[in-house]
Scaffold this active site. Structure first.
Site, PDB file in Angstrom:
ATOM      1  N   GLY A 239       0.754  -1.244   0.005  1.00 17.42           N
ATOM      2  CA  GLY A 239       0.022  -0.111  -0.039  1.00 17.42           C
ATOM      3  C   GLY A 239       0.898   1.294  -0.053  1.00 17.42           C
ATOM      4  N   GLU A 273       4.257  -6.712   1.611  1.00 10.63           N
ATOM      5  CA  GLU A 273       3.526  -7.164   0.392  1.00 10.63           C
ATOM      6  C   GLU A 273       3.484  -5.793  -0.636  1.00 10.63           C
ATOM      7  OE1 GLU A 273      -0.310  -8.325   1.647  1.00 10.63           O
ATOM      8  OE2 GLU A 273       0.433 -10.249   2.630  1.00 10.63           O
ATOM      9  N   PRO A 274       4.510  -5.228  -0.903  1.00  9.96           N
ATOM     10  CA  PRO A 274       4.273  -4.054  -1.975  1.00  9.96           C
ATOM     11  C   PRO A 274       4.122  -4.165  -3.200  1.00  9.96           C
ATOM     12  CG  PRO A 274       6.675  -4.702  -1.313  1.00  9.96           C
ATOM     13  CD  PRO A 274       5.764  -5.355  -0.487  1.00  9.96           C
ATOM     14  N   GLY A 275       3.192  -3.591  -3.993  1.00 10.01           N
ATOM     15  CA  GLY A 275       2.908  -3.858  -5.288  1.00 10.01           C
ATOM     16  C   GLY A 275       3.412  -2.437  -6.057  1.00 10.01           C
ATOM     17  N   ARG A 312      -6.984   3.293 -14.659  1.00  3.70           N
ATOM     18  CA  ARG A 312      -6.988   3.942 -13.516  1.00  3.70           C
ATOM     19  C   ARG A 312      -7.713   5.478 -13.538  1.00  3.70           C
ATOM     20  NH1 ARG A 312      -2.862   5.673 -11.362  1.00  3.70           N
ATOM     21  NH2 ARG A 312      -3.560   5.497  -9.353  1.00  3.70           N
ATOM     22  N   TYR A 316     -10.681   5.412 -10.763  1.00  5.93           N
ATOM     23  CA  TYR A 316     -10.494   6.161  -9.594  1.00  5.93           C
ATOM     24  C   TYR A 316     -10.142   7.688  -9.827  1.00  5.93           C
ATOM     25  CZ  TYR A 316      -8.261   1.444  -8.763  1.00  5.93           C
ATOM     26  OH  TYR A 316      -8.049   0.196  -8.579  1.00  5.93           O
ATOM     27  N   CYS A 343     -16.097   4.002 -26.601  1.00  4.74           N
ATOM     28  CA  CYS A 343     -17.473   4.811 -26.494  1.00  4.74           C
ATOM     29  C   CYS A 343     -18.020   4.949 -25.134  1.00  4.74           C
ATOM     30  CB  CYS A 343     -18.484   4.015 -27.472  1.00  4.74           C
ATOM     31  SG  CYS A 343     -17.951   3.823 -29.343  1.00  4.74           S
ATOM     32  N   GLU A 344     -17.389   5.663 -24.418  1.00  3.03           N
ATOM     33  CA  GLU A 344     -17.818   5.985 -22.754  1.00  3.03           C
ATOM     34  C   GLU A 344     -17.138   7.229 -22.624  1.00  3.03           C
ATOM     35  OE1 GLU A 344     -19.169   3.694 -20.553  1.00  3.03           O
ATOM     36  OE2 GLU A 344     -18.935   1.893 -21.516  1.00  3.03           O
ATOM     37  N   TYR A 371      -0.810  -1.532 -12.067  1.00  3.34           N
ATOM     38  CA  TYR A 371      -2.295  -1.324 -12.173  1.00  3.34           C
ATOM     39  C   TYR A 371      -2.655  -0.880 -13.707  1.00  3.34           C
ATOM     40  CZ  TYR A 371      -2.010  -2.554  -7.396  1.00  3.34           C
ATOM     41  OH  TYR A 371      -1.917  -3.310  -6.177  1.00  3.34           O
TER      42      TYR A 371
END
Ligand SMILES: *Cc1c(COP(=O)(O)O)cnc(C)c1O
Length: 417
Positions: A239, A273-275, A312, A316, A343-344, A371
């Protein structure tokens, strides 16, 4: 620190001009730097030197097997959330005994495979899951090592979709319930309690919530000790945030130093647990400007990457820096919304960026290593992007651009009448 820098007006990945990569492999293409990946991982292990610790890279952030392999070669452990991620780790040369298995919905077949290959630990998120694991392990005549994921109910200031350590989140077991779940677990024949675990959120830019969580976990460990339940490891999850815009997350070294200070020499193995903090700034997404378009209100740059390539911004409202791969191009600076072909209305890469742009220009979306590809889809029947890893002066294709045939290879027409 990362290895994407301009030289003579051209953006380089390590010693390779990214314009060469775009020419050779087309766009959109993800480009990763091996050196940056290694640097970030080693910042963790160096800060932890002399302490009993395990750095388990969170595979979900970027699960390309070349990325996993680079980290496995350095001795990394891995945090997985599915059997697919487990098989990727093994394929990439990772060690099963260095794997921790997180996630709220582990299925029976996933538990079986993890027990078969002998992972280090299951992070258990509910009593129902604990019962299932006991059953699976007993059927296989194996013993499952577990931590219980605690929801420490600490307040984290991050996007609500990636805050995981508060009471309203689906993750972990609440502080009020966790002691009795440990007591129960200690009575199960095929369960071996080895740790406590939490993961409070992602893109955290302050240390405070980690220290609060760590304090609560240490108190829990003391209570368990009094009950005769010995805990060997403390897993604080991942995190740690990165700098996308003007965030000021602590450095990995500062972060670790503060954790170690609070741990105060206790005989516990620290698991992390770093990503994102390992791979975000180790990747960029190259995309080409297809069209420029102007109406009464706005300038748009329509690019060839969309929310199916990089979700992303749409998911977010994330902000990622966008830079031209040539910064020596003259022209008029305008304020652009950088939008994709999908088309969004939510299909944008960025809004209101001051850039000098021409159709055909190539842009680099930075901090796209985490991500990014991992969340890619085929929405609008678009092929998923290519992925390239640069290692000094070499650019290696680590995933081919998908083809149309591959997209529908597993689909089937109905039988003839
Ligand atoms: C997503 C996740 C991580 C990694 O989070 P980052 O923000 O990428 O460091 C670690 N542990 C668990 C359980 C996760 O779900």
């Amino acid at each position: 620190m990362h290895d994407f820098q301009y030289r003579n007006g051209v953006l380089y990945a390590e010693a390779v001009p990214v314009t060469d990569i775009a020419d050779q492999y087309g766009t959109p293409t993800y480009v990763y730097s091996r050196q940056t990946l290694e640097h970030n991982y080693l910042e963790y292990t160096q800060a932890l030197q002399g302490h009993d610790a395990r750095v388990c890279y969170a595979v979900k952030a970027n699960s390309n097997i070349a990325v996993l392999n680079v980290l496995a070669r350095l001795g990394a452990g891995f945090d997985i959330v599915s059997v697919g991620e487990l098989e990727r780790v093994l394929l990439a040369g990772g060690q099963a005994k260095q794997v921790v298995f997180s996630g709220v919905g582990k299925q029976t077949h996933e538990m079986q495979r993890a027990l078969e290959v002998g992972i280090h630990c299951f992070n258990i998120e509910s009593t129902a899951e604990l019962e299932r694991l006991q059953q699976v392990a007993s059927d296989m005549d194996r013993c499952a090592a577990i931590s219980i994921r605690v929801n420490p109910d600490v307040d984290v200031r991050t996007h609500p979709y990636i805050a995981t350590g508060m009471k309203e989140n689906k993750f972990g077991i609440s502080m009020a319930q966790v002691d009795s779940v440990y007591t129960h677990a200690s009575k199960l024949s095929h369960i071996n309690i080895i740790g406590v675990d939490c993961h409070i959120g992602s893109q955290l830019t302050e240390i405070g919530p980690y220290l609060d969580a760590l304090q609560r976990l240490l108190e829990l460990i003391d209570r368990l000790q009094d009950q005769g339940i010995a805990i060997r490891h403390l897993d604080l999850g991942g995190g740690l945030g990165v700098r996308y815009a003007d965030e000021t997350p602590p450095s990995i070294a500062d972060f670790i130093a503060q954790l170690l200070q609070l741990l105060n020499g206790r005989p516990l193995q620290l698991v992390l647990e770093p990503g994102r903090s390992i791979c975000a700034n180790a990747g960029i997404l190259l995309t080409r400007v297809e069209y420029l378009k102007t109406n009464e209100k706005k300038h748009f740059a329509i690019v060839d990457s969309g929310m199916n390539d990089l979700l992303r911004p749409a998911l977010y409202s994330a902000w990622q820096r966008i830079i031209p791969v040539r910064n020596d191009i003259a022209g008029i600076t305008r304020c652009y919304d950088i939008v994709g072909p999908i088309c969004e209305t939510g299909d944008f890469m960025a809004k209101q960026r001051q850039l000098v742009l021409n159709a055909g220009d190539i842009l680099a979306i930075q901090q796209a290593g985490a991500y990014g590809f991992a969340m890619a889809s085929n929405y609008n029947s678009r092929n998923r992007a290519a992925e390239v890893m640069v290692d000094d002066s070499q650019a290696h294709l680590v995933r081919q651009r998908e083809t149309l045939e591959q997209q529908w290879a597993h689909e089937q027409l109905l039988p003839h009448e």
